[in-house]
Design an enzyme around this catalytic site. Structure first.
Site, short mmCIF file in Angstrom:
data_model
loop_
_atom_site.label_atom_id
_atom_site.label_comp_id
_atom_site.label_asym_id
_atom_site.label_seq_id
_atom_site.Cartn_x
_atom_site.Cartn_y
_atom_site.Cartn_z
N LYS A 88 0.86 -1.19 0.00
CA LYS A 88 0.00 0.00 0.00
C LYS A 88 0.89 1.23 0.00
CE LYS A 88 -4.33 1.22 2.30
NZ LYS A 88 -5.11 0.99 3.53
O1 G3P Z 1 -7.71 1.96 5.35
C1 G3P Z 1 -8.06 3.15 4.78
C2 G3P Z 1 -9.44 3.65 5.14
O2 G3P Z 1 -10.37 2.62 5.05
C3 G3P Z 1 -9.53 4.43 6.40
O3 G3P Z 1 -10.84 4.56 6.87
O4 G3P Z 1 -12.44 5.17 8.65
O5 G3P Z 1 -10.03 5.86 8.88
O6 G3P Z 1 -11.52 6.95 7.20
P1 G3P Z 1 -11.22 5.70 7.95
#
Ligand code: G3P
Length: 218
Positions: A88
């Site tokens: 990633k």
């Molecule tokens: O892993 C990346 C993404 O899914 C992060 O989500 O909830 O931290 O905005 P969030």
């Protein structure tokens, strides 16, 4: 549509896997830190533990570096850990160059922190295996995250890019359903939003009636 779980928590990954619908896992530095993982060895071991839980599923492991040389070094070490690892990489200039390098070497990548269609177009041009548009974070600031998923879908269809749309930052089950309608290739979601799809009050009511009627036949 593939279902990934967005967590580094082994118990939640196991629970999702046991449901029989898990196609992979995504992590990020915040999710790893939340599990209390500290130090390079512990980070690498945790990724191997995750890979061992998910069978054939892809596991996104995020580089911590932000300069080209170190992204390459870190990404190659992550890719060497297990065949399920997808490296990633953040959507920055050095990240884009690294994605091209990894694509040429047959190392799969997930380009993360995507907030615009232009970023998704560049990631696909560089040869990213996945792009991760953060739709929940776009909604959080009052913009339309789902519109971005649609835009990326249309652009990728226009040019037949192989890059898969991995809708991330999922906040609720409606996000998952809307992504399925648009045709996102993957959603990565917290376990709660996946299991919420199971529920319907008429299912509960109907089952209670069946159980009651079944007793009449005893
Ligand atoms: O892993 C990346 C993404 O899914 C992060 O989500 O909830 O931290 O905005 P969030």
């Amino acid at each position: 549509m593939k279902f990934f779980i967005d967590t580094a928590n082994l118990a939640q990954i196991q629970e999702a896997y046991d449901l029989g619908i898990l196609d992979g896992v995504t992590t990020n530095p915040s999710l790893m830190a939340k599990e209390g993982i500290k130090g390079q060895n512990a980070i690498l071991k945790h990724y191997v533990d995750i890979c061992n839980l998910v069978g054939e599923g892809d596991v996104s492991a995020e580089v911590l570096s932000v300069d080209y040389q170190n992204i390459i070094k870190e990404g190659e070490a992550l890719a060497d850990l297990h065949s399920n690892i997808v490296v990633k990489v953040p959507m920055i200039k050095d990240g884009l160059k690294a994605i091209k390098y990894f694509a040429n070497k047959g190392i799969r990548t997930n380009c993360t922190l995507i907030f615009s269609a232009g970023q998704a177009l560049l990631a696909a041009k560089a040869g990213a295996s996945y792009v991760s548009p953060f739709l929940g974070r776009i909604d959080d600031i009052g913009w339309d995250g789902m519109k971005l998923i649609e835009e990326i879908k249309n652009i990728y269809l226009n040019y037949d890019f192989d890059t898969e749309i991995l809708a991330a930052s999922i906040r609720n089950p409606i996000h998952i359903l809307k992504c399925a309608e648009i045709g996102a290739d993957v959603v990565t979601s917290p376990l709660a939003s996946i299991t919420a799809l199971l529920n319907h009050p008429l299912t509960d009511k109907g089952l209670a009636q069946f159980i009651a009627d079944a007793k009449k036949m005893e």
